[in-house]
Design an enzyme around this catalytic site. Structure first.
Site, PDB file in Angstrom:
ATOM      1  N   HIS A   1      -3.130   4.640   6.669  1.00  0.00           N
ATOM      2  CA  HIS A   1      -3.817   4.006   5.213  1.00  0.00           C
ATOM      3  C   HIS A   1      -3.319   3.484   3.920  1.00  0.00           C
ATOM      4  CE1 HIS A   1      -1.351   7.274   2.515  1.00  0.00           C
ATOM      5  NE2 HIS A   1      -0.629   6.847   3.346  1.00  0.00           N
TER       6      HIS A   1
ATOM      7  N   GLU B   1      10.339   3.226   9.061  1.00  0.00           N
ATOM      8  CA  GLU B   1       9.221   2.101   8.878  1.00  0.00           C
ATOM      9  C   GLU B   1      10.337   0.897   8.179  1.00  0.00           C
ATOM     10  OE1 GLU B   1       5.079   1.215   6.608  1.00  0.00           O
ATOM     11  OE2 GLU B   1       4.921   3.609   7.971  1.00  0.00           O
TER      12      GLU B   1
ATOM     13  N   ASP C   1       9.750   5.715   5.411  1.00  0.00           N
ATOM     14  CA  ASP C   1       9.089   4.567   5.164  1.00  0.00           C
ATOM     15  C   ASP C   1       9.851   3.558   4.083  1.00  0.00           C
ATOM     16  OD1 ASP C   1       8.421   1.865   4.632  1.00  0.00           O
ATOM     17  OD2 ASP C   1       6.327   2.782   3.994  1.00  0.00           O
TER      18      ASP C   1
ATOM     19  N   GLU D   1       9.035   6.808   1.230  1.00  0.00           N
ATOM     20  CA  GLU D   1       7.852   7.617   1.672  1.00  0.00           C
ATOM     21  C   GLU D   1       9.162   8.685   2.681  1.00  0.00           C
ATOM     22  OE1 GLU D   1       4.799   6.819   3.840  1.00  0.00           O
ATOM     23  OE2 GLU D   1       4.152   5.596   1.913  1.00  0.00           O
TER      24      GLU D   1
ATOM     25  N   LYS E   1      -0.495   7.936   9.460  1.00  0.00           N
ATOM     26  CA  LYS E   1       0.206   8.163   8.143  1.00  0.00           C
ATOM     27  C   LYS E   1      -1.199   8.347   6.897  1.00  0.00           C
ATOM     28  CE  LYS E   1       2.410   4.597   6.357  1.00  0.00           C
ATOM     29  NZ  LYS E   1       3.995   4.060   5.981  1.00  0.00           N
TER      30      LYS E   1
ATOM     31  N   GLU F   1       0.033   9.234  -2.919  1.00  0.00           N
ATOM     32  CA  GLU F   1      -0.001   9.654  -1.728  1.00  0.00           C
ATOM     33  C   GLU F   1      -0.408  11.025  -2.135  1.00  0.00           C
ATOM     34  OE1 GLU F   1       1.600   7.560   1.318  1.00  0.00           O
ATOM     35  OE2 GLU F   1       1.216   5.657   0.499  1.00  0.00           O
TER      36      GLU F   1
ATOM     37  N   SER G   1       3.115  -1.913  -1.847  1.00  0.00           N
ATOM     38  CA  SER G   1       3.593  -2.227  -1.561  1.00  0.00           C
ATOM     39  C   SER G   1       3.760  -2.928  -0.705  1.00  0.00           C
ATOM     40  CB  SER G   1       4.964  -1.407  -1.027  1.00  0.00           C
ATOM     41  OG  SER G   1       4.356  -0.617   0.079  1.00  0.00           O
TER      42      SER G   1
ATOM     43  N   ASP H   1       5.564  -2.901   9.376  1.00  0.00           N
ATOM     44  CA  ASP H   1       5.059  -2.802   8.567  1.00  0.00           C
ATOM     45  C   ASP H   1       4.921  -4.137   7.885  1.00  0.00           C
ATOM     46  OD1 ASP H   1       2.450  -2.913   6.910  1.00  0.00           O
ATOM     47  OD2 ASP H   1       4.179  -1.226   5.604  1.00  0.00           O
TER      48      ASP H   1
ATOM     49  N   HIS I   1       6.163   3.753  -4.761  1.00  0.00           N
ATOM     50  CA  HIS I   1       4.684   5.257  -5.499  1.00  0.00           C
ATOM     51  C   HIS I   1       5.063   6.033  -6.191  1.00  0.00           C
ATOM     52  CE1 HIS I   1       3.364   3.891  -0.664  1.00  0.00           C
ATOM     53  NE2 HIS I   1       3.153   3.379  -2.021  1.00  0.00           N
TER      54      HIS I   1
ATOM     55  N   LYS J   1      -2.251  -1.538  10.137  1.00  0.00           N
ATOM     56  CA  LYS J   1      -3.484  -1.320   8.614  1.00  0.00           C
ATOM     57  C   LYS J   1      -4.517  -2.483   8.999  1.00  0.00           C
ATOM     58  CE  LYS J   1       0.089   0.619   5.012  1.00  0.00           C
ATOM     59  NZ  LYS J   1       1.464  -0.247   4.308  1.00  0.00           N
TER      60      LYS J   1
END
Length: 464
Positions: free
Chosen positions: A402, A321, A271, A193, A425, A236, A63, A349, A184, A374
């Site tokens: 990550h 997030e 997230d 997340e 994270k 993840e 994403s 993000d 994910h 990031k």
């Protein structure tokens, strides 16, 4: 020096070669195509100096924000269009030869040279790296940073602290992504997340213990409720149970925290990755993973904000997030004001993409109050440091992160400590490419010894 070398080994490997005269110099740069944790090609760089060989690998997101610097892919049919031979060639034919003889300690000067002279592309947001690719430039920038640490004879995290002017390093609170949804995972859960943050741990080692125990109790909770095959994991390392209700995911985590005996020690984070389900009619489709659908689960930004606040009512939520789309700025502003009253940080993000131009806009408009860091969103160590310093100067929190497509490279562990981000994270305590980062943080804590400080309840803001 391998990407997974311990902090103590980093220190040892960083000692100048016996009898070496003069400053360190770059003697060779070589890139290759390797594979990330999703089986997709990515760039790895070996940068050789008079001190040795220093390696870095580049992560990749699923994403991704539309304003991120360009990740150069080959397109075509090979590797489903995701090959990186063009980026590799750019390192080997353009970047590498231009860096021979340069001193690796000069991180900012060399990063600027790669971005502004060798690449030279610009847009309204800064430097998109459309000529050489951010993945090509970043691989070199990361390896360069390791080489700079070796030239100075210090661990990587201390070198990063020097580069940023940070006088006091700290171990971050890990934000473990233990239930996966969104892009994910293969379930119907829309939000991406669901995380736990062991803020009440005494140190990073205890934080890992708490995270591991909650994770394994969560596995038991999920298997008991949904069956053996429901304990499969996402990209993840978090579990991806067959659920489609976001509150149900939170309830599963609360049950696992209680079962593990850690109630009161752990906070919750999310997230949302809302850009993944933002529709053309400016709504949010909570059933976006079923296509086509009748649109009955579309909600507007006000309803989505109300949903987030209901989560805050029912659990110890401390971080949300990407609650809205990257171009839906007004709801961001309204929700950040609401969340601040509950002491919940709102993390940008996709909104901010580690880009100082956009971070500045977000600060001025009060669109969020924390930065997700990031390095591959922007493409160099230097630009990443600048984004962090700008965020901290504004009183924001910072969470190092990550990507969903990861490698065994541990750079972000040292980055989080060196910049004292306070939060990191890097997935669940599962899958070796995730644990590589957490294990490196354990080594750094060991290396710091009595000087090791865990951010804990102060994770929201640590000044540089």
């Amino acid at each position: 020096m391998g990407a997974g070398a311990s902090a103590k080994k980093d220190t040892a490997a960083a000692q100048p070669q016996e009898g070496k005269k003069g400053p360190s110099k770059i003697t060779a740069v070589f890139a290759r195509q390797i594979f990330d944790s999703r089986g997709n090609p990515t760039v790895e760089v070996d940068l050789t100096t008079t001190d040795g060989v220093f390696r870095a690998a580049v992560p990749s997101g699923a994403s991704t924000g539309i304003y991120e610097a360009l990740e150069l892919r080959d397109k075509g049919t090979d590797y489903m269009g995701k090959g990186v031979s063009k980026a590799v060639k750019n390192v080997n034919d353009i970047i590498g030869p231009a860096l021979i003889g340069k001193n690796p300690v000069e991180q900012r000067a060399i990063d600027d040279f790669m971005v502004k002279e060798l690449d030279g592309t610009t847009n309204e947001y800064g430097f998109p790296k459309k000529k050489l690719g951010a993945n090509a430039i970043l691989g070199v920038s990361l390896a360069l940073c390791r080489a700079g640490a070796a030239a100075k004879g210090i661990p990587l995290y201390k070198h990063i602290a020097d580069l940023s002017g940070n006088k006091k390093v700290q171990l971050p609170v890990p934000s473990f992504n233990i239930i996966n949804g969104g892009s994910h995972a293969g379930n119907q859960l829309p939000m991406q997340e669901f995380m736990i943050l062991p803020v009440e741990a005494k140190n990073f080692t205890e934080a890992m213990k708490i995270g591991s125990e909650v994770y394994h109790h969560l596995k038991k909770v999920i298997k008991k409720k949904y069956g053996q095959d429901a304990a499969n994991v996402g990209d993840e390392g978090g579990f991806a149970p067959p659920i489609n209700d976001n509150q149900e995911a939170i309830d599963l985590i609360l049950n696992a925290i209680e079962a593990a005996g850690h109630t009161g020690k752990v906070k919750i984070g999310m997230d949302v990755a809302a850009s993944e389900f933002y529709t053309k009619d400016k709504m949010y489709d909570l059933n976006f993973k079923t296509q086509p659908n009748d649109g009955s689960k579309k909600v507007d930004s006000d309803a989505l904000a109300a949903m987030y606040m209901s989560f805050c009512d029912k659990c110890p939520m401390v971080s949300i997030e990407d609650p809205f789309d990257q171009d839906d700025w007004k709801p961001w502003q309204k929700f950040t004001e609401m969340a601040a009253k509950r002491n919940v940080q709102v993390v940008g993000d996709d909104l901010t993409v580690t880009n100082t131009t956009i971070v500045k806009k977000a600060i001025e408009s009060k669109a969020c109050n924390a930065l997700l860091l990031k390095v591959n969103q922007i493409g160099t160590v230097t630009e990443s440091i600048d984004a962090v310093k700008m965020a901290k100067d504004a009183g924001w929190g910072v969470m190092a992160s990550h990507r969903s497509g990861e490698t065994e490279d541990t750079f972000i562990a040292d980055l989080a400590v060196g910049l004292s981000t306070g939060q990191i994270k890097t997935g669940a305590p599962c899958r070796s490419e995730r644990l590589a980062k957490y294990n490196q943080l354990l080594r750094i804590e060991e290396d710091l010894g009595v000087d090791a400080v865990y951010a804990g309840k102060n994770f929201r803001y640590i000044a540089i």
